[in-house]
Write a protein that holds these residues in place. Structure first.
Motif, PDB file in Angstrom:
ATOM      1  N   GLY A 168      31.249  28.600  10.793  1.00  0.00           N
ATOM      2  CA  GLY A 168      29.815  28.623  10.470  1.00  0.00           C
ATOM      3  C   GLY A 168      28.979  28.295  11.700  1.00  0.00           C
ATOM      4  N   LEU A 169      29.463  28.772  12.850  1.00  0.00           N
ATOM      5  CA  LEU A 169      28.849  28.398  14.136  1.00  0.00           C
ATOM      6  C   LEU A 169      27.342  28.685  14.188  1.00  0.00           C
ATOM      7  N   THR A 170      26.913  29.785  13.548  1.00  0.00           N
ATOM      8  CA  THR A 170      25.496  30.178  13.649  1.00  0.00           C
ATOM      9  C   THR A 170      24.654  29.592  12.508  1.00  0.00           C
ATOM     10  N   TRP A 171      25.270  28.946  11.557  1.00  0.00           N
ATOM     11  CA  TRP A 171      24.524  28.505  10.368  1.00  0.00           C
ATOM     12  C   TRP A 171      23.638  27.310  10.691  1.00  0.00           C
ATOM     13  N   PRO A 172      22.604  27.114   9.838  1.00  0.00           N
ATOM     14  CA  PRO A 172      21.735  25.941  10.048  1.00  0.00           C
ATOM     15  C   PRO A 172      22.528  24.640   9.987  1.00  0.00           C
ATOM     16  N   LYS A 173      22.085  23.681  10.788  1.00  0.00           N
ATOM     17  CA  LYS A 173      22.803  22.391  10.828  1.00  0.00           C
ATOM     18  C   LYS A 173      22.802  21.705   9.471  1.00  0.00           C
ATOM     19  N   ARG A 174      21.726  21.914   8.686  1.00  0.00           N
ATOM     20  CA  ARG A 174      21.668  21.210   7.389  1.00  0.00           C
ATOM     21  C   ARG A 174      22.749  21.711   6.435  1.00  0.00           C
ATOM     22  N   TYR A 175      23.368  22.863   6.743  1.00  0.00           N
ATOM     23  CA  TYR A 175      24.485  23.348   5.917  1.00  0.00           C
ATOM     24  C   TYR A 175      25.823  23.213   6.649  1.00  0.00           C
TER      25      TYR A 175
ATOM     26  N   GLY B 160      43.158  32.897   9.507  1.00  0.00           N
ATOM     27  CA  GLY B 160      43.019  33.619   8.235  1.00  0.00           C
ATOM     28  C   GLY B 160      42.466  32.796   7.085  1.00  0.00           C
ATOM     29  N   ALA B 161      42.709  31.489   7.080  1.00  0.00           N
ATOM     30  CA  ALA B 161      42.282  30.693   5.912  1.00  0.00           C
ATOM     31  C   ALA B 161      40.764  30.719   5.744  1.00  0.00           C
ATOM     32  N   HIS B 162      40.039  30.572   6.857  1.00  0.00           N
ATOM     33  CA  HIS B 162      38.573  30.487   6.733  1.00  0.00           C
ATOM     34  C   HIS B 162      37.854  31.782   7.095  1.00  0.00           C
ATOM     35  N   TRP B 163      38.623  32.816   7.493  1.00  0.00           N
ATOM     36  CA  TRP B 163      37.996  33.998   8.086  1.00  0.00           C
ATOM     37  C   TRP B 163      36.967  34.656   7.163  1.00  0.00           C
ATOM     38  N   ILE B 164      37.366  34.847   5.901  1.00  0.00           N
ATOM     39  CA  ILE B 164      36.480  35.576   4.970  1.00  0.00           C
ATOM     40  C   ILE B 164      35.216  34.766   4.680  1.00  0.00           C
ATOM     41  N   ALA B 165      35.373  33.453   4.496  1.00  0.00           N
ATOM     42  CA  ALA B 165      34.202  32.615   4.204  1.00  0.00           C
ATOM     43  C   ALA B 165      33.259  32.574   5.404  1.00  0.00           C
ATOM     44  N   ASP B 166      33.847  32.468   6.606  1.00  0.00           N
ATOM     45  CA  ASP B 166      33.035  32.398   7.818  1.00  0.00           C
ATOM     46  C   ASP B 166      32.322  33.730   8.070  1.00  0.00           C
ATOM     47  N   ARG B 167      33.049  34.826   7.833  1.00  0.00           N
ATOM     48  CA  ARG B 167      32.501  36.149   8.164  1.00  0.00           C
ATOM     49  C   ARG B 167      31.500  36.644   7.131  1.00  0.00           C
TER      50      ARG B 167
ATOM     51  N   GLY C  25      30.026  33.011   3.459  1.00  0.00           N
ATOM     52  CA  GLY C  25      28.986  32.072   3.914  1.00  0.00           C
ATOM     53  C   GLY C  25      27.661  32.798   4.152  1.00  0.00           C
ATOM     54  N   PRO C  26      27.668  33.885   4.943  1.00  0.00           N
ATOM     55  CA  PRO C  26      26.420  34.622   5.129  1.00  0.00           C
ATOM     56  C   PRO C  26      25.823  35.136   3.810  1.00  0.00           C
ATOM     57  N   ALA C  27      26.698  35.532   2.854  1.00  0.00           N
ATOM     58  CA  ALA C  27      26.168  35.985   1.545  1.00  0.00           C
ATOM     59  C   ALA C  27      25.482  34.817   0.833  1.00  0.00           C
ATOM     60  N   LEU C  28      26.080  33.615   0.924  1.00  0.00           N
ATOM     61  CA  LEU C  28      25.456  32.439   0.300  1.00  0.00           C
ATOM     62  C   LEU C  28      24.129  32.107   0.986  1.00  0.00           C
ATOM     63  N   LEU C  29      24.107  32.221   2.308  1.00  0.00           N
ATOM     64  CA  LEU C  29      22.855  31.946   3.028  1.00  0.00           C
ATOM     65  C   LEU C  29      21.766  32.921   2.625  1.00  0.00           C
TER      66      LEU C  29
ATOM     67  N   ALA D  78      31.324  22.564   3.071  1.00  0.00           N
ATOM     68  CA  ALA D  78      32.786  22.516   2.849  1.00  0.00           C
ATOM     69  C   ALA D  78      33.479  23.667   3.582  1.00  0.00           C
ATOM     70  N   ILE D  79      32.847  24.835   3.597  1.00  0.00           N
ATOM     71  CA  ILE D  79      33.412  25.963   4.362  1.00  0.00           C
ATOM     72  C   ILE D  79      33.439  25.592   5.848  1.00  0.00           C
ATOM     73  N   ALA D  80      32.330  25.044   6.324  1.00  0.00           N
ATOM     74  CA  ALA D  80      32.220  24.723   7.758  1.00  0.00           C
ATOM     75  C   ALA D  80      33.220  23.640   8.172  1.00  0.00           C
ATOM     76  N   ARG D  81      33.589  22.786   7.233  1.00  0.00           N
ATOM     77  CA  ARG D  81      34.603  21.761   7.559  1.00  0.00           C
ATOM     78  C   ARG D  81      36.021  22.342   7.535  1.00  0.00           C
ATOM     79  N   GLY D  82      36.145  23.580   7.075  1.00  0.00           N
ATOM     80  CA  GLY D  82      37.486  24.183   6.968  1.00  0.00           C
ATOM     81  C   GLY D  82      38.229  23.641   5.762  1.00  0.00           C
ATOM     82  N   GLU D  83      37.475  23.338   4.702  1.00  0.00           N
ATOM     83  CA  GLU D  83      38.103  22.749   3.513  1.00  0.00           C
ATOM     84  C   GLU D  83      37.956  23.631   2.278  1.00  0.00           C
ATOM     85  N   CYS D  84      37.096  24.637   2.340  1.00  0.00           N
ATOM     86  CA  CYS D  84      36.871  25.484   1.167  1.00  0.00           C
ATOM     87  C   CYS D  84      37.044  26.944   1.593  1.00  0.00           C
ATOM     88  N   PHE D  85      38.025  27.619   0.990  1.00  0.00           N
ATOM     89  CA  PHE D  85      38.358  28.986   1.399  1.00  0.00           C
ATOM     90  C   PHE D  85      37.964  29.980   0.308  1.00  0.00           C
ATOM     91  N   PHE D  86      37.481  31.130   0.733  1.00  0.00           N
ATOM     92  CA  PHE D  86      36.997  32.161  -0.187  1.00  0.00           C
ATOM     93  C   PHE D  86      37.849  33.420  -0.092  1.00  0.00           C
TER      94      PHE D  86
END
Ligand SMILES: Cc1cc2nc3c(=O)[nH]c(=O)nc-3n(C[C@H](O)[C@H](O)[C@H](O)COP(=O)(O)OP(=O)(O)OC[C@H]3O[C@@H](n4cnc5c(N)ncnc54)[C@H](O)[C@@H]3O)c2cc1C
Length: 384
Positions: free
Chosen positions: A60-67, A92-99, A102-106, A120-128
């Motif tokens: 989530g490198l480009t996402w707002p800090k508050r998320y 692979g674990a976080h690739w889909i959420a990061d790509r 996450g952007p769809a949620l934003l 949780a995605i940005a921490r690498g704890e929630c995979f989609f």
């Protein structure tokens, strides 16, 4: 005829230092990865590795800090991704959420959904995972038959998804389902839902692929309860929301780097032989030029996406050409090795070549097949 646009991109100042930082991390954290594990790295699931990247703020490198993001630029993210993939990082674990999740949620998620999932995605704890395809609805995605039916304040989901990458290990799926009967316009009446894969009624059945690996699945949804607040975006707008993810899905460096580990092992092998013949020299030059051109095209799409545009035509071209490159590479290397049978089967080169010969046919299926992409390209060029 409309010509595609691929502008030259200049990477931002400071990129070299950033690239060096990623390389230094990879030198410590991925040293010694077997060649076949470095191949197709964006499909290799390694939750602890994802958590390590999350700790560094690299998901989530480009996402707002508050998320939970780092508010870095899209081109810095590009550098991160190409370095990770070139080194064969198991992302692979976080690739889909990061790509794309996450952007769809934003873009479409409620504030509560963003707060709940993005950090949780940005921490690498929630995979989609992506719940689009179904039996009878792959290329013809609007034919999805999984239904969302209202029950009480929420919904229940009934149907089946297919080829769902990492559904057996992911926490959440974004499912495209029919929430109203199909009328004359099949693209209407579709909605996206955030489905907790631990919900009652979800059965995930892994599918073993040709190489004996399990990464995609059948997912059965038998009256799965989904609370009303897990509708993503607007009811009935699922098609537009879902297709807006496709440029993100189709244009990144993963679309031409899936066979990169083989390229690296082959160069090492040739270098170790001492004198390199003319045919091999020519092939190295040609492949490098192709790789570099693909990278420039992919970077150009990344820059346009970052500027808020949706370069769907250019993204389809990158995926088609990129997949053709990464799919042809194993056969080209095999031919240059004189079919490869003289190789010691234990050599890293032999192992990665064998794996990629088996799995590379799938590269032009996942994310939209070659024929479908060429249809999109023809339409984008005004030819049909
Ligand atoms: C490794 C891998 C991972 C995947 N992961 C996911 C995932 O995580 N989530 C998900 O939802 N899906 C996933 N998929 C599914 C993928 O998106 C579909 O396989 C793909 O869209 C094709 O659909 P299909 O398999 O139903 O084939 P079909 O649509 O039945 O196509 C079969 C063949 O017919 C051709 N064809 C179909 N329609 C046309 C047309 N109109 N004109 C010309 N040719 C046509 C196709 O190009 C293809 O060659 C994955 C697939 C693979 C291989």
């Amino acid at each position: 005829m409309t010509l595609p646009r691929f502008d030259t991109v200049t990477l931002p100042a400071g990129t070299a230092a950033w690239r060096a930082e990623v390389r230094a991390f990879m030198a410590t954290h991925a040293a010694g990865l077997a060649a076949e594990r470095r191949a197709n790295a964006w499909s290799v699931f390694d939750a602890p590795f994802s958590r390590r990247l999350g700790e560094r703020g690299w998901i989530g490198l480009t996402w707002p800090k508050r998320y939970g993001g780092a508010e870095r630029s899209a081109l810095e993210r590009y550098v991160l991704l190409e370095e990770l993939l070139a080194a064969g990082a198991p992302v692979g674990a976080h690739w889909i959420a990061d790509r794309q999740s996450g952007p769809a949620l934003l873009r479409y998620g409620s504030e509560a959904q963003r707060q709940r999932f993005l950090p949780a995605i940005a921490r690498g704890e929630c995979f989609f995972c992506i719940g689009m395809s179904e039996p009878g609805a792959g290329s013809d995605l609007a034919a999805v038959r999984t239904q969302a039916v209202r029950r009480g304040d929420g919904w229940v989901l009934r149907g089946q998804k297919l080829w769902t990458t990492h559904a057996h290990r992911a926490h959440m799926m974004i499912a495209l389902v029919r929430s109203a009967p199909a009328g004359d316009k099949r693209h209407e009446g579709l909605s996206q839902f955030l489905v907790d894969l631990a919900s009652p009624g979800v059965t995930v059945r892994p599918i073993v692929d040709l190489a004996g690996e399990v990464h995609f699945n059948e997912v059965f949804l038998d009256d799965v309860p989904v609370p009303a607040d897990m509708l993503l975006g607007v009811e009935g707008q699922g098609w537009a929301q879902c297709t807006s993810e496709l440029s993100l899905e189709r244009s990144g460096p993963e679309r031409y780097l899936s066979s990169h580990a083989l390229f690296v092992e082959w160069l090492r092998h040739e270098a170790a032989q001492g004198a390199v013949g003319e045919a091999v020299c020519n092939a190295i030059g040609q492949l490098t030029a192709e790789l570099w051109t693909l990278r420039q095209m992919s970077l150009s799409v990344a820059a346009r996406l970052a500027a808020g545009q949706d370069p769907a035509l250019e993204a389809a071209i990158v995926k088609d050409l990129g997949n053709s490159f990464e799919q042809a590479l194993p056969r080209r290397v095999q031919a240059l090795l004189g079919d490869g049978r003289s190789l010691d089967g234990d050599l890293p080169l032999a192992r990665v070549l064998s794996l990629l010969l088996q799995i590379s046919p799938s590269f032009s299926l996942r994310g939209g097949t070659r024929e479908i992409l060429r249809g999109i390209i023809a339409r984008g060029l005004g030819l049909r």
